[in-house]
Design a protein around this motif. Structure first.
Motif, mmCIF file in Angstrom:
data_model
loop_
_atom_site.group_PDB
_atom_site.id
_atom_site.type_symbol
_atom_site.label_atom_id
_atom_site.label_comp_id
_atom_site.label_asym_id
_atom_site.label_seq_id
_atom_site.Cartn_x
_atom_site.Cartn_y
_atom_site.Cartn_z
ATOM 1 N N GLY A 82 53.650 39.255 42.107
ATOM 2 C CA GLY A 82 54.591 40.314 42.433
ATOM 3 C C GLY A 82 55.940 39.675 42.715
ATOM 4 O O GLY A 82 56.011 38.576 43.269
ATOM 5 N N ARG A 87 57.586 42.015 47.157
ATOM 6 C CA ARG A 87 56.761 41.595 48.292
ATOM 7 C C ARG A 87 57.542 41.664 49.601
ATOM 8 O O ARG A 87 56.980 41.978 50.650
ATOM 9 C CB ARG A 87 56.185 40.205 48.046
ATOM 10 N N ILE A 90 57.401 45.256 50.608
ATOM 11 C CA ILE A 90 56.078 45.584 51.158
ATOM 12 C C ILE A 90 55.981 45.074 52.594
ATOM 13 O O ILE A 90 55.517 45.785 53.492
ATOM 14 C CB ILE A 90 54.971 44.977 50.276
ATOM 15 N N VAL A 102 50.892 38.739 51.441
ATOM 16 C CA VAL A 102 50.883 39.921 50.570
ATOM 17 C C VAL A 102 50.671 39.506 49.121
ATOM 18 O O VAL A 102 51.239 38.512 48.661
ATOM 19 C CB VAL A 102 52.225 40.689 50.687
ATOM 20 N N VAL A 104 50.253 41.590 45.145
ATOM 21 C CA VAL A 104 50.373 42.868 44.449
ATOM 22 C C VAL A 104 49.184 43.058 43.518
ATOM 23 O O VAL A 104 48.696 42.105 42.900
ATOM 24 C CB VAL A 104 51.711 42.925 43.676
ATOM 25 N N THR A 105 48.708 44.287 43.417
ATOM 26 C CA THR A 105 47.486 44.600 42.667
ATOM 27 C C THR A 105 47.688 45.824 41.778
ATOM 28 O O THR A 105 48.725 46.485 41.821
ATOM 29 C CB THR A 105 46.317 44.881 43.625
ATOM 30 N N ALA A 111 43.131 46.764 44.667
ATOM 31 C CA ALA A 111 43.168 46.019 45.924
ATOM 32 C C ALA A 111 41.809 46.047 46.620
ATOM 33 O O ALA A 111 41.285 45.009 47.057
ATOM 34 C CB ALA A 111 44.251 46.590 46.834
ATOM 35 N N SER A 240 49.232 51.463 48.370
ATOM 36 C CA SER A 240 49.869 51.521 47.053
ATOM 37 C C SER A 240 51.023 52.507 47.075
ATOM 38 O O SER A 240 51.300 53.161 48.090
ATOM 39 C CB SER A 240 48.858 51.936 45.980
ATOM 40 N N TRP A 254 48.767 46.891 46.751
ATOM 41 C CA TRP A 254 48.877 45.564 47.361
ATOM 42 C C TRP A 254 47.809 45.360 48.422
ATOM 43 O O TRP A 254 47.183 46.309 48.909
ATOM 44 C CB TRP A 254 50.255 45.363 47.978
#
Length: 393
Positions: A82, A87, A90, A102, A104-105, A111, A240, A254
Motif C-alpha cells: 500500500g 497507510r 489509515i 498496517v 493493505v488488503t 483482511a 475497509s 487493511w
C-alpha cells in the motif's frame, strides 16, 4: 488430440483418499448472489449509500481536474504493502498505529481471511462471538480449529456475556473473533467492554481479531469508537472503505495490528494478493485523507434513516427489534408462521423489496435489514413491506 479426462468416480470427492479442505457455503453471499440483481429496492444492502467519483471529489475539495492527473499513471503493481500516503491515512484513524503496523488488503474480506490463515492452525481453539460475518467461524473451522461459538442474546441487547466468554477462553486459546459494531445486530461494544475482552484474552495469551468495518457509524456522539488494535497489545483490527466510507467498489481494506502479525500476514499475502490496484489505492487515499467529511455524510444518512426505521417498527405489530447503536443493519423479529427464507422470497417476489433471511446468518425467525440506502429508497421499501405484512396479518 485425445483428452484424458477423469472418470465420474474420480470426481467423487466423498470417496476414501479424496479429501479436500471443506468450508461451509457462505450463507449471506449465496443469498446476495442469488437475488440482489433481481430486486427493485435492495434493503439487504449493508454499505452506506455509495459515493460517485464526483461526490468523492467534492468531499475531498477537488474537481474533475483530478481525473486528468490519472492519465499519466502507469498501471504497475504499485507499492506492494500500500502506498505510504494510504497507510499514513489509515494510521490517522487510530490512536497508536504506525505504518509498520498496517498492511493493505483486498477489502475487509481479504483482511479477515489473511488473519485467520496466518494465526490459526489445526486443533487451535478459536472463540467466535456470533452472529457475525461468517468468515469468523467458517474459515477457522475449515482449517480444523476447535471453534467455540458464544451466541449473543436479544435479552442482552445483543452484547456478549463476558462471564460466558471467559468460560470458553481456556488457557492456550489462539484467537477470539469479534465484530464491532456488530453485523447483523448493530450492537456496539464500548471501551469498557472491549477492555474486558482484552483482559480475558490476556489471561489466556490469546489474540483478538476485531472486524471493525462499520466503525465510524455510531448513532451518538462523535461517531467513532475505540479500536481493539489500540486497546490490546495482541489486538488486531480489520476494516475497509466499503461500508462506512461508501466505497465498496474500490475493494480496498487493511489490517492494523502488532508488527509481528503484519510481517507474518505478509508471507501469506504474497500468495493471494501481491498488491491492490493503483487506482483503488489512489481514491482510497483521497477518501481517508478526508475521513471526517466522508464519515459525517455517512452518519447523517444512518442517523436519519434509523430514526425513520424506528418509527416504522413502532407502527408494525408483527415486527420487534433491539434498536441498533451503530452500523448499517438491524435484526427484525417477525411474528409469522413461515421461515425467514420464505418471508424474504415472498417479499421480494410480491414487492420487489429485498431483505436478508435470518437463516443465512444462523438466526432463524429474524430478517436483516440494511438501512443506509438513500432515504427515499428506505421509506418506499418500508411502505411496501407494511403492505406485505398487512396481507398476512
Amino acid at each position: 488430440m485425445v483428452l484424458n479426462l477423469p472418470s465420474e468416480a474420480e470426481f467423487d470427492l466423498d470417496r476414501p483418499g479424496c479429501e479436500l479442505m471443506h468450508i461451509e457455503p457462505f450463507g449471506v453471499e449465496i443469498w446476495m448472489n442469488e437475488w440482489e440483481t433481481r430486486c427493485e429496492l435492495n434493503l439487504a444492502e449493508t454499505c452506506v449509500e455509495s459515493l460517485t467519483i464526483a461526490e468523492l471529489l467534492t468531499l475531498a475539495g477537488r474537481n474533475s481536474d483530478e481525473l486528468s492527473e490519472l492519465l499519466s499513471m502507469k498501471l504497475t503493481y504499485g507499492a506492494i504493502e500500500g502506498s505510504d500516503r494510504l497507510r499514513a491515512a489509515i494510521c490517522a484513524l487510530y490512536e497508536q498505529q504506525t505504518r509498520e503496523n498496517v498492511i493493505v488488503t483486498h477489502g475487509t474480506i481479504g483482511a479477515n481471511m489473511l488473519v485467520h490463515k496466518t494465526l490459526v492452525s489445526r486443533g487451535d481453539r478459536v472463540v467466535a462471538v456470533v452472529p457475525t460475518y461468517q468468515q469468523h467461524f467458517s474459515i477457522p473451522e475449515s482449517i480444523g480449529a476447535d471453534v467455540q461459538q458464544l451466541r449473543l442474546r436479544e435479552e442482552d441487547n445483543w452484547l456478549p456475556d463476558l462471564d460466558a466468554l471467559r468460560a470458553l477462553v481456556q488457557q492456550g486459546t489462539k484467537l477470539i473473533a469479534i465484530n464491532n459494531p456488530n453485523n447483523p445486530t448493530g450492537a456496539l461494544m464500548g471501551r469498557d467492554m472491549l477492555e474486558g475482552i482484552a483482559e480475558i484474552a490476556r489471561g489466556a495469551d490469546a489474540w483478538v481479531l476485531c472486524d471493525e468495518v462499520y466503525r465510524g457509524t455510531n448513532q451518538e456522539g462523535a461517531g467513532t469508537g475505540p479500536s481493539m488494535a489500540d486497546i490490546y497489545e495482541k489486538g488486531i483490527s480489520t476494516a475497509s472503505t466499503s461500508k462506512a466510507f461508501s466505497l465498496a467498489g474500490l475493494r480496498l481494506g487493511w489490517i492494523a495490528g502488532p508488527k509481528a502479525v503484519i510481517e507474518a500476514v505478509s508471507i501469506h499475502r504474497d500468495y493471494d494478493t501481491i498488491s491492490v490496484g493503483m487506482i483503488d489505492d489512489h481514491f482510497a487515499t483521497m477518501a481517508l485523507e478526508h475521513a471526517e467529511r466522508v464519515l459525517q455524510r455517512s452518519r447523517e444518512i444512518t442517523r436519519e434513516n434509523l430514526a425513520a426505521l424506528s418509527e416504522w417498527v413502532a407502527r408494525e405489530p408483527l415486527i420487534s427489534w433491539v434498536k441498533p447503536s451503530a452500523g448499517t443493519t438491524a435484526l427484525l423479529k417477525y411474528e409469522l408462521p413461515m421461515s425467514s427464507r420464505e418471508f424474504c422470497v415472498d417479499l421480494l417476489k410480491e414487492t420487489g423489496v429485498m431483505f436478508t433471511p435470518g437463516a443465512a446468518l444462523n438466526m432463524e425467525g429474524y430478517v436483516r435489514i440494511g438501512f443506509a440506502n438513500g432515504p427515499d429508497v428506505l421509506k418506499e421499501g418500508l411502505r411496501r413491506v407494511s403492505h406485505f405484512l398487512r396481507n398476512r396479518d
